[in-house]
Design an enzyme around this catalytic site. Structure first.
Site, mmCIF file in Angstrom:
data_model
loop_
_atom_site.group_PDB
_atom_site.id
_atom_site.type_symbol
_atom_site.label_atom_id
_atom_site.label_comp_id
_atom_site.label_asym_id
_atom_site.label_seq_id
_atom_site.Cartn_x
_atom_site.Cartn_y
_atom_site.Cartn_z
ATOM 1 N N HIS A 195 42.379 45.389 32.138
ATOM 2 C CA HIS A 195 43.948 45.497 32.180
ATOM 3 C C HIS A 195 44.408 45.188 30.678
ATOM 4 O O HIS A 195 45.474 45.553 30.202
ATOM 5 C CB HIS A 195 44.589 44.315 32.912
ATOM 6 C CG HIS A 195 44.508 44.843 34.481
ATOM 7 N ND1 HIS A 195 45.459 45.789 34.698
ATOM 8 C CD2 HIS A 195 43.876 44.592 35.489
ATOM 9 C CE1 HIS A 195 45.234 45.992 36.036
ATOM 10 N NE2 HIS A 195 44.300 45.264 36.526
ATOM 11 N N HIS B 212 39.711 50.681 40.669
ATOM 12 C CA HIS B 212 40.194 49.615 41.656
ATOM 13 C C HIS B 212 39.398 50.135 42.966
ATOM 14 O O HIS B 212 38.898 49.451 43.982
ATOM 15 C CB HIS B 212 41.482 49.462 41.940
ATOM 16 C CG HIS B 212 41.955 48.658 40.641
ATOM 17 N ND1 HIS B 212 42.483 49.169 39.580
ATOM 18 C CD2 HIS B 212 41.995 47.421 40.602
ATOM 19 C CE1 HIS B 212 43.008 48.193 38.630
ATOM 20 N NE2 HIS B 212 42.721 47.116 39.283
ATOM 21 N N GLU C 68 51.147 51.678 39.887
ATOM 22 C CA GLU C 68 50.525 50.518 39.326
ATOM 23 C C GLU C 68 51.769 49.535 39.060
ATOM 24 O O GLU C 68 51.309 48.277 39.373
ATOM 25 C CB GLU C 68 49.937 50.870 37.758
ATOM 26 C CG GLU C 68 49.314 49.781 37.375
ATOM 27 C CD GLU C 68 48.601 50.275 36.044
ATOM 28 O OE1 GLU C 68 48.591 50.921 35.593
ATOM 29 O OE2 GLU C 68 47.916 49.018 35.503
ATOM 30 N N HIS D 158 50.934 41.838 43.846
ATOM 31 C CA HIS D 158 50.380 40.733 43.318
ATOM 32 C C HIS D 158 51.515 39.543 43.233
ATOM 33 O O HIS D 158 50.997 38.198 43.448
ATOM 34 C CB HIS D 158 50.022 40.801 41.923
ATOM 35 C CG HIS D 158 48.482 41.710 41.868
ATOM 36 N ND1 HIS D 158 47.579 41.151 41.595
ATOM 37 C CD2 HIS D 158 48.382 43.164 41.674
ATOM 38 C CE1 HIS D 158 46.431 42.003 41.648
ATOM 39 N NE2 HIS D 158 47.018 43.300 41.567
HETATM 40 CU CU1 CUO Z 1 43.676 45.054 38.604
HETATM 41 CU CU2 CUO Z 1 45.890 44.810 40.958
HETATM 42 O O1 CUO Z 1 45.439 45.880 39.391
HETATM 43 O O2 CUO Z 1 44.956 44.080 39.903
#
Ligand code: CUO
Length: 684
Positions: A200, A226, A338, A357
């Site tokens: 990320h 993912h 995303e 999340h």
């Molecule tokens: Cu890596 Cu949900 O995108 O954690």
């Protein structure tokens, strides 16, 4: 290091930064003399900090110094984007250093570290610069908080240099009553969490400089990396007698899995909140984070995705429709899902994945009445610890998969490589076609990230999965009479499903985990290809995951700098192979050689981080494979009953293998075969 202005100690080096007086925040002003004389005559180096006209830092300073920082919270993302832009915009490294020394005591340390790392990674004049691994800077995000209590004791009682490592237990977040605990070694693996944080970092969500965000096939890689995490997690679950992870697709259902992270934030002096079993997503109204959103929104966005996939076209902001074709469709869906600033239509498709999340991270305090911060799902450095991470990402992957299943199955022409016959594939190790896994103990330096004195090195010893290194041996016949180039693609999947039944191709393909991919010259006639497991295009070696400099000879700042440059993204090598079982877990090893002329991307790879390209791409380059990510398993076969053997072409081969787990623990360096192979240089 947070709370520690203007000096740095590393080994024998005692460095003092001479900071302009007005850079000190008020609370340090009266101390500025003491601080800049911290080492007195012992200072080995004094670095003057340039006095510059400081940029406007109002926006990033809105986040309180001691709060947590989340990339998934839109307000935090905006603040971080602003700070990244400031760091990227500095004229040269000295100005960057200057603004950093000003920011360091004012800006939230997590956000500061993230934004500076993004900038170092993307500025042309700082590429190749080594920064400490995140696990050393913020070890509190990666291990049991009790470790820090013991580290404090150790550093008070024993002088630096003769301190024994502090042990991090392998199982500390639950006992065996909790079935999910069987895969805690995977979820809580420090290397896996570092990989995810790095990923990320390489693919940030937001910045005024779109080129940082808008990388080649970014949305597709979001999907694929993912997807592979979920595939690997499922195989790991099956090895441990657990069913495959259930997608979290009904956003109003209670979440069965609880999670109690037992992490303390050293910066915020707070314990990370747990999530009790049976928690539900609740409407969020947190003024502090500027988050106000109903759970219903998730249903709306999801339905809009499903509608787009059903029509194979997405709505654009101007009302036009853009077809989801077989080449760019998955990339568009990935960017929409995303989502980052390059989402083609955030207004309509929203922020589905990120907000999942956020909802999961705030079930315990949706309106901030208890003044609590987010749970581990809110931070890319900690999210993979939580069983819910996998339920959420399975849902996300299921949406992508609906699209993938609508694509025309690969024709013979798209799969075959005429004139190339793979007659066999196998594994050479201690025993043929058998992979051995075991536990290994390694150490990581905590000293850098500990905010107490006396200072010096404190090591933490932790236990992780490891495997014996091995080689793939592939026999290929090139019958064309001329030289050819091929791309060798190696995958592995379980032989049978969670119920012990043989699997159809369409089920097995989602459990196919990539082990390696490389290009290969094929001479006319018979070729024997030997490829070492340590050369995998999926993984990076332990030393790079942890950048454990104390174990490496030489000065990382000068000689061998390439070894230390900032290429921390890559699946940790010690997790290449799933755990298997004591009896031997049956898997199928698959190899395919495709025609390199159809796969190749013309580009120069000199000097780039390119040895973990499968899940991370290559810095500043295109993704080095023209095929869809996951090829040839990203699409289904037309016949739902067909099996892997129905799929095989002459340029493919399979081998039944078994993964044998032995419940023993070795120290790093004591594992014969593994170490010998690791120590040979993997960068020829
Ligand atoms: Cu890596 Cu949900 O995108 O954690």
């Amino acid at each position: 290091r947070p709370n520690e202005p203007c000096f740095m100690q590393k080994g024998e080096d005692k460095v003092v930064f001479e900071i302009p007086d007005h850079y000190y925040p008020d609370k340090y002003k009266s101390l500025s003399n003491t601080l800049s004389n911290r080492f007195g005559n012992e200072a080995t180096k004094r670095i003057p900090i340039r006095n510059i006209t400081l940029p406007n830092l109002e926006v990033p300073m809105q986040l309180p110094y001691n709060d947590q920082f989340s990339l998934f919270v839109p307000k935090h993302r905006t603040m971080a984007a602003k700070l990244i832009d400031i760091f990227m915009g500095m004229r040269d490294v000295e100005d960057l250093q200057s603004v950093c020394s000003y920011c360091q005591l004012r800006i939230n340390p997590y956000m500061f570290n993230y934004c500076l790392s993004v900038a170092i990674l993307h500025r042309p004049d700082t590429k190749g610069l080594s920064i400490p691994t995140f696990a050393e800077t913020f070890p509190d995000k990666f291990m049991d908080s009790k470790v820090f209590l013991r580290a404090r004791e150790v550093s008070n009682v024993v002088i630096s240099g003769s301190r024994m490592p502090v042990n991090v237990p392998i199982n500390y977040t639950a006992n065996t009553t909790e079935p999910e605990q069987r895969v805690a070694y995977f979820r809580e693996d420090i290397g896996i969490n570092l990989h995810h944080w790095h990923w990320h970092l390489v693919y940030p969500f937001d910045s005024a400089d779109r080129s940082i965000v808008n990388k080649d096939r970014r949305g597709e890689l979001f999907y694929y990396m993912h997807q592979q995490i979920i595939g690997r997690y499922n195989v790991e679950r099956m090895c441990n007698g657990l069913p495959q992870v259930k997608p979290f697709s009904d956003f109003s259902a209670p979440i069965e899995e609880g999670y109690f992270p037992k992490l303390d934030s050293q910066v915020a002096s707070r314990t990370w909140p747990p999530r009790f079993a049976g928690s539900v997503f609740r409407n969020l109204d947190r003024t502090v984070d500027q988050v106000k959103i109903d759970v219903r929104k998730l249903f709306t966005w999801r339905d809009q995705f499903l509608e787009a996939i059903q029509k194979m076209a997405i709505k654009m902001p101007n009302g036009r429709e853009l077809p989801l074709d077989e080449v760019t469709g998955i990339d568009m869906l990935g960017n929409l899902m995303e989502s980052s600033i390059i989402s083609p239509n955030r207004g309509y498709y929203g922020d589905l994945h990120n907000m999942g999340h956020v909802f999961a991270a705030y079930t315990h305090d949706p309106d901030h009445r208890h003044l609590e911060q987010f749970g581990v799902m809110g931070d890319s450095a900690t999210a993979m610890r939580d069983p819910f991470f996998y339920r959420w990402h399975r849902f996300v992957d299921d949406v992508f998969n609906i699209y993938k299943e609508k694509l025309t199955p690969y024709s013979n022409e798209r799969l075959d490589f005429p004139g190339v016959r793979v007659s066999s594939v196998g594994i050479e190790g201690a025993r043929p076609n058998t992979l051995r896994t075991l536990w290994q103990q390694s150490t990581v330096e905590l000293g850098r990230g500990l905010d107490f004195t006396p200072r010096g090195s404190v090591l933490a010893r932790f236990t992780h999965l490891q495997h014996d290194e091995f080689q793939y041996v592939i026999e290929v016949n090139n019958t064309t009479g001329g030289n050819l180039m091929g791309t060798v693609r190696i995958f592995m999947a379980p032989k049978v499903d969670d119920n012990g039944q043989p699997m159809s191709f369409n089920k097995q393909r989602r459990l196919m985990i990539e082990l390696d991919k490389f290009s290969q010259a094929l001479r006319p006639g018979t070729n024997t290809i030997r490829r070492r497991s340590v050369d995998s295009s999926v993984t990076i070696p332990y030393e790079r995951t942890f950048r454990n400099q104390s174990e490496r000879p030489g000065d990382p700042g000068t000689a061998g700098a390439a070894e230390f440059d900032f290429c921390g993204c890559g699946w940790p090598h010690h997790m290449l192979i799933p755990k298997g079982t004591a009896q031997g877990y049956p898997v199928v090893l698959f190899v395919m050689i495709s025609n390199w002329n159809n796969d190749r991307i013309e580009q120069d790879l000199v000097g780039s981080c390119n040895d973990a390209a499968s899940y991370c791409g290559i810095r500043d380059r295109k993704y080095p494979d023209k095929q869809a990510m996951g090829y040839p398993f990203d699409r289904k076969m037309a016949n739902d009953a067909a099996t892997l053997s129905d799929f095989l072409r002459p340029n493919m081969a399979v081998r039944d293998c078994s993964i044998q787990f032995s419940d023993t623990t070795v120290e790093r360096g004591q594992q014969g075969l593994s170490e010998r192979l690791v120590q040979t240089d993997r960068r020829e």
